[in-house]
Design a protein around this motif. Structure first.
Motif, PDB file in Angstrom:
ATOM      1  N   SER A  20      17.131  34.719  10.550  1.00 34.58           N
ATOM      2  CA  SER A  20      15.853  34.594  11.232  1.00 34.58           C
ATOM      3  C   SER A  20      14.830  34.024  10.267  1.00 34.58           C
ATOM      4  CB  SER A  20      15.361  35.969  11.720  1.00 34.58           C
ATOM      5  OG  SER A  20      16.257  36.546  12.629  1.00 34.58           O
ATOM      6  N   SER A  29       4.886  25.987  17.896  1.00 31.05           N
ATOM      7  CA  SER A  29       5.707  25.190  18.811  1.00 31.05           C
ATOM      8  C   SER A  29       5.626  23.702  18.525  1.00 31.05           C
ATOM      9  CB  SER A  29       5.305  25.471  20.261  1.00 31.05           C
ATOM     10  OG  SER A  29       3.965  25.069  20.488  1.00 31.05           O
ATOM     11  N   MET A  33      11.521  22.723  13.213  1.00 35.74           N
ATOM     12  CA  MET A  33      12.012  23.746  12.292  1.00 35.74           C
ATOM     13  C   MET A  33      13.417  23.366  11.844  1.00 35.74           C
ATOM     14  SD  MET A  33       9.464  25.728  12.111  1.00 35.74           S
ATOM     15  CE  MET A  33      10.227  27.015  11.116  1.00 35.74           C
ATOM     16  N   ARG A  68      14.985  28.762  18.897  1.00 29.67           N
ATOM     17  CA  ARG A  68      13.637  29.185  18.530  1.00 29.67           C
ATOM     18  C   ARG A  68      13.013  29.976  19.663  1.00 29.67           C
ATOM     19  NH1 ARG A  68      10.601  23.876  17.127  1.00 29.67           N
ATOM     20  NH2 ARG A  68       8.857  25.316  16.752  1.00 29.67           N
ATOM     21  N   ASN A  70       9.258  30.515  20.615  1.00 34.94           N
ATOM     22  CA  ASN A  70       7.884  30.131  20.268  1.00 34.94           C
ATOM     23  C   ASN A  70       6.905  31.279  20.484  1.00 34.94           C
ATOM     24  OD1 ASN A  70       8.612  27.534  19.451  1.00 34.94           O
ATOM     25  ND2 ASN A  70       8.368  26.707  21.526  1.00 34.94           N
ATOM     26  N   THR A  74       9.391  32.371  15.763  1.00 37.02           N
ATOM     27  CA  THR A  74      10.613  32.623  14.999  1.00 37.02           C
ATOM     28  C   THR A  74      11.682  31.591  15.353  1.00 37.02           C
ATOM     29  OG1 THR A  74      10.130  34.991  14.924  1.00 37.02           O
ATOM     30  CG2 THR A  74      12.393  34.337  14.458  1.00 37.02           C
ATOM     31  N   VAL A  75      12.412  31.181  14.343  1.00 42.33           N
ATOM     32  CA  VAL A  75      13.575  30.316  14.536  1.00 42.33           C
ATOM     33  C   VAL A  75      14.798  31.073  14.018  1.00 42.33           C
ATOM     34  CG1 VAL A  75      13.259  29.131  12.312  1.00 42.33           C
ATOM     35  CG2 VAL A  75      14.520  28.009  14.158  1.00 42.33           C
ATOM     36  N   CYS A  92      14.667  28.111   5.437  1.00 40.42           N
ATOM     37  CA  CYS A  92      14.057  27.531   6.621  1.00 40.42           C
ATOM     38  C   CYS A  92      12.874  26.679   6.191  1.00 40.42           C
ATOM     39  CB  CYS A  92      13.630  28.609   7.622  1.00 40.42           C
ATOM     40  SG  CYS A  92      12.426  29.792   7.015  1.00 40.42           S
TER      41      CYS A  92
END
Length: 120
Positions: A20, A29, A33, A68, A70, A74-75, A92
């Motif tokens: 994560s 958004s 990423m 992801r 938004n 978090t991705v 990341c």
């Protein structure tokens, strides 16, 4: 943008892990990423990227999934069928206007990295 990666650990070959990356700041958004990794003694390399669609390195395609959320800034990187050669520190990264980019220099913001170790 500040990025905090987590979820690394030790796993046996064939196992799974989910990484994560939580982002702070606005307009999450609007960022592409990416996940990159760096194995001992090797250069940092592209793993996957997501804008509204996904891009993968050939070595992980079909095993890893980037996604992801938004709403949570978090991705994620779901890693299945892990191999010893996937052992690396995973980073990341966030960049704007770099749709699906595989180039490190396109990403302005980087997290601290999380270690993934796959045992044989």
């Amino acid at each position: 943008v500040q990025l905090q990666a987590s979820g690394g650990g030790l796993v046996q070959a064939g196992g799974s892990l989910r990484l994560s990356c939580a982002a702070s700041g606005r307009a999450f958004s609007t960022y592409t990423m990416g996940w990159f990794r760096q194995a001992p003694g090797k250069e940092r390399e592209f793993v996957a990227a997501i804008t509204w669609d996904n891009y993968y390195a050939a070595s992980v395609k079909g095993r890893f999934t980037i996604s992801r959320d938004n709403a949570k800034n978090t991705v994620y990187l779901q890693m299945n069928s892990l191999k010893p050669e996937d052992t690396a520190v995973y980073y990341c990264a966030a960049g704007r206007g770099v749709h699906g980019s595989r180039w490190l220099s396109d990403y302005a913001y980087w997290g601290q990295g999380t270690l993934v170790t796959v045992s044989s």
